[in-house]
Enzyme design. Structure first.
Site, mmCIF file in Angstrom:
data_model
loop_
_atom_site.group_PDB
_atom_site.id
_atom_site.type_symbol
_atom_site.label_atom_id
_atom_site.label_comp_id
_atom_site.label_asym_id
_atom_site.label_seq_id
_atom_site.Cartn_x
_atom_site.Cartn_y
_atom_site.Cartn_z
ATOM 1 N N LYS A 1 0.050 -68.869 -13.662
ATOM 2 C CA LYS A 1 -1.131 -69.245 -14.447
ATOM 3 C C LYS A 1 -1.074 -68.611 -15.834
ATOM 4 C CE LYS A 1 -5.315 -67.469 -14.087
ATOM 5 N NZ LYS A 1 -5.794 -67.286 -15.498
ATOM 6 N N HIS B 1 -4.110 -63.617 -6.523
ATOM 7 C CA HIS B 1 -3.424 -62.335 -6.364
ATOM 8 C C HIS B 1 -2.830 -62.201 -4.960
ATOM 9 C CE1 HIS B 1 -6.574 -61.221 -9.480
ATOM 10 N NE2 HIS B 1 -5.459 -60.886 -10.084
ATOM 11 N N HIS C 1 -8.416 -62.030 -6.093
ATOM 12 C CA HIS C 1 -8.794 -63.316 -5.516
ATOM 13 C C HIS C 1 -7.564 -63.904 -4.828
ATOM 14 C CE1 HIS C 1 -6.718 -64.960 -8.998
ATOM 15 N NE2 HIS C 1 -7.589 -64.394 -9.818
ATOM 16 N N GLN D 1 2.543 -64.887 -20.442
ATOM 17 C CA GLN D 1 2.727 -63.510 -19.990
ATOM 18 C C GLN D 1 3.972 -63.391 -19.118
ATOM 19 O OE1 GLN D 1 -0.512 -60.752 -18.430
ATOM 20 N NE2 GLN D 1 0.405 -61.418 -16.513
#
Length: 278
Positions: free
Chosen positions: A149, A37, A34, A153
């Site tokens: 986001k 990315h 999307h 991570q």
């Protein structure tokens, strides 16, 4: 743009690039691309001579087999989206290429992986760290681009590269949002029509809490009110809503340093995550 499925073919390409003195940028993804990315691809193109986008749905970072099965595999449409950006290579290995028979190595990172998404997803960040390390080594990337986001991570990946002395520069790129504030995610397509209308309430409540905290409202009060607002909007569960230090992700009871407000909440059986700077 070349589609590559094997490590041998990939290394033949990257060896030639490095021999020519070119800087390689990589954008690791699980596909179902999307605009979020694609913003990483833009950043990689701006900061690298060559760009590799990896597409691999990593089974070791899924705690739920049903979630893994439902994750969209959209290689053809992903390639169509990447074509206008001048990506040099799409690396889309199979599971047997990444986890061949006898594979028995796992990378585990403590500290930044604990709590938040790590609390209810045991082994998730071990899977992330292991696959990201493999992708760094396989692509020989000089620079790697990840979205903010998934802020926890991103911190895990930075810790990984620093601790293992992997010579790759990690760049975090801002979260991309819909006009109503919902953070872009491949999971958003699984929301019902009504759920999609409700979903922006998560970001709105987080923004309000962030403003309140900066204005002096006690952290626990601001977070409690935000959680009430999220549930009142129609979310089924707030898995976590926490203020953490931006550097190191230590829990914060007061707004005493640069911080991130991080949340995970369930709507329509879909787990949505988000974070904002505070």
């Amino acid at each position: 743009m070349k589609l590559v499925h094997t490590l041998d073919e990939l290394r033949e390409i990257t060896d030639a690039w490095h021999n020519a003195g070119e800087v390689i940028g990589v954008t690791p993804t699980m596909g179902a691309l999307h605009e979020g990315h694609l913003s990483l691809v833009r950043a990689a193109k701006a900061g690298s001579d060559r760009v590799i986008t990896t597409i691999f749905v990593n089974p070791t970072q899924f705690n739920n087999a049903d979630d893994l099965d439902k994750y969209p595999r959209t290689l053809d449409s992903d390639m169509a989206q990447l074509a206008p950006f001048g990506v040099d290579v799409i690396y889309a290995p199979g599971v047997d290429q990444m986890y061949p028979d006898g594979f028995s190595t796992t990378i585990s990172i403590s500290g930044v992986s604990e709590g938040l998404c790590g609390a209810k997803r045991p082994g998730h960040f071990d899977g992330v760290a292991t696959i990201v390390a493999k992708l760094f080594l396989q692509t020989s990337a000089d620079r790697a681009f990840f979205g903010e986001k998934d802020f926890q991570q991103l911190q895990v990946v930075k810790r990984l590269a620093a601790d293992l002395n992997i010579p790759v520069e990690i760049t975090g790129c801002p979260t991309v949002r819909e006009a109503d504030g919902l953070a872009l995610s491949s999971r958003n397509v699984r929301l019902t029509e009504n759920g999609r209308k409700i979903a922006p309430a998560l970001y709105a409540a987080m923004q309000a809490a962030g403003v309140a905290i900066k204005q002096g409202t006690p952290v626990h009060e601001a977070l409690s009110e935000a959680e009430r607002d999220i549930l009142a909007a129609g979310f089924a569960e707030v898995e976590y809503l926490e203020l953490r230090a931006e550097n190191g992700l230590a829990p914060l009871g007061t707004h005493s340093e640069p911080a991130r407000l991080l949340a995970a909440a369930w709507l329509d059986g879909v787990r949505l995550i988000d974070n904002i700077a505070v």
